[in-house]
Enzyme design. Structure first.
Site, PDB file in Angstrom:
ATOM      1  CB  THR A  16      -0.961   0.025   1.207  1.00 54.07           C
ATOM      2  OG1 THR A  16      -0.213  -0.133   2.417  1.00 54.07           O
ATOM      3  CG2 THR A  16      -1.988  -1.095   1.103  1.00 54.07           C
TER       4      THR A  16
ATOM      5  CE1 TYR B  10      12.568  -2.289  10.829  1.00 54.21           C
ATOM      6  CE2 TYR B  10      14.726  -1.246  10.958  1.00 54.21           C
ATOM      7  CZ  TYR B  10      13.668  -1.713  10.203  1.00 54.21           C
ATOM      8  OH  TYR B  10      13.698  -1.623   8.828  1.00 54.21           O
TER       9      TYR B  10
ATOM     10  CD  GLU C 216       2.645   6.087   3.953  1.00 57.44           C
ATOM     11  OE1 GLU C 216       2.257   5.164   4.698  1.00 57.44           O
ATOM     12  OE2 GLU C 216       1.910   6.641   3.117  1.00 57.44           O
TER      13      GLU C 216
END
Length: 255
Positions: free
Chosen positions: A16, A154, A190
């Site tokens: 997306t 992460y 993003e």
């Protein structure tokens, strides 16, 4: 070439935005059929509209929903079963030190970047292994190799993705399945907006004044790897913008 991926079908997760979205568009431009998944149905609808082709199929898929992930391969008809699997879905949350980080952030990163990825890969592997040609491309990160303050969980998830990719290649020796770990550095997508939970000011500062890579830059690398002759396997590919490099060792000194 507009037909370099003709007769190939790719599944791209996290399609997306950013790298995933750009990869879908490049694969379609190369003649592939593409199954694009993501959590946000409005973004998937917009992608369908922009692509304007019946060679694109979209499907809502949350990588944290293991029942949906495990059942996803069976939802695809035979003519939409992929011979290219691109595990792109992933995220970073927060930049706090390990002692202050929110465990919920760690849980979500591990669930998405690791658990969801391995479940989806395992679901498609038996079929991929039976094909005369197949590819698995996992999107890792330079954070999996080079630690930085606040990268804790992460970076650990991405180190897992890299090592999982290498071990897949070892297990698949003898099959015609190529496996590549793509490990980007600073890429203006993003990513930071998600990491800072929508704080655009903080996100923009990450890329301020630097000529960062883009999602399409990474998509170009992905399609270049896929376009190589079938007997060549790129094990790992690490890339950074010219404006990014490695830091010196940190030393704490008393006083």
């Amino acid at each position: 070439m507009t037909d370099q991926f003709e007769n190939r079908t790719a599944l791209v997760t996290g399609a997306t935005s950013g790298i995933g979205r750009a990869t879908v568009l490049r694969l379609l431009a190369g003649g592939a059929k593409v199954v694009a998944t993501g959590r946000r149905t409005d973004r998937l609808d917009a992608l369908e509209k922009e692509a304007g082709t019946d060679r694109l199929k979209t499907a809502q898929l949350d990588m944290m929903d293991l029942d949906a992930v495990d059942g996803f391969p069976a939802t695809l008809s035979e003519d939409w079963q992929p011979d290219i699997l691109i595990n792109n879905a992933g995220l970073a949350l927060g930049l706090s030190g390990a002692a202050e980080a929110e465990l919920s952030h760690w849980d979500q990163m591990i669930a998405t970047n690791v658990t969801g990825l391995v479940h989806l890969t395992r679901g498609f592997l038996p079929r991929l292994k039976s094909l005369p040609r197949a590819d698995v491309i996992n999107i890792s990160s330079v954070a999996g190799s080079y630690p930085y303050p606040g990268g804790n969980a992460y970076g650990a998830t991405k180190a897992f993705v890299t090592q999982f990719s290498l071990n897949l290649r070892a297990d698949l020796l003898g099959a015609k399945v190529r496996v590549t770990s793509v490990e980007p550095g600073m890429t203006d997508t993003e990513f930071s907006l998600v990491r800072f939970e929508g704080d655009k000011g903080k996100a923009d500062k990450v890329y301020e004044g630097a000529d960062s890579m883009t999602g399409d830059d990474i998509a170009r690398v992905i399609t270049d790897v896929l376009a190589l002759p079938a007997h060549i396997n790129v094990n790992r590919i690490e890339l950074m913008p010219v404006d990014q490099a490695f830091g010196p060792f940190a030393v704490h000194r008393e006083g």
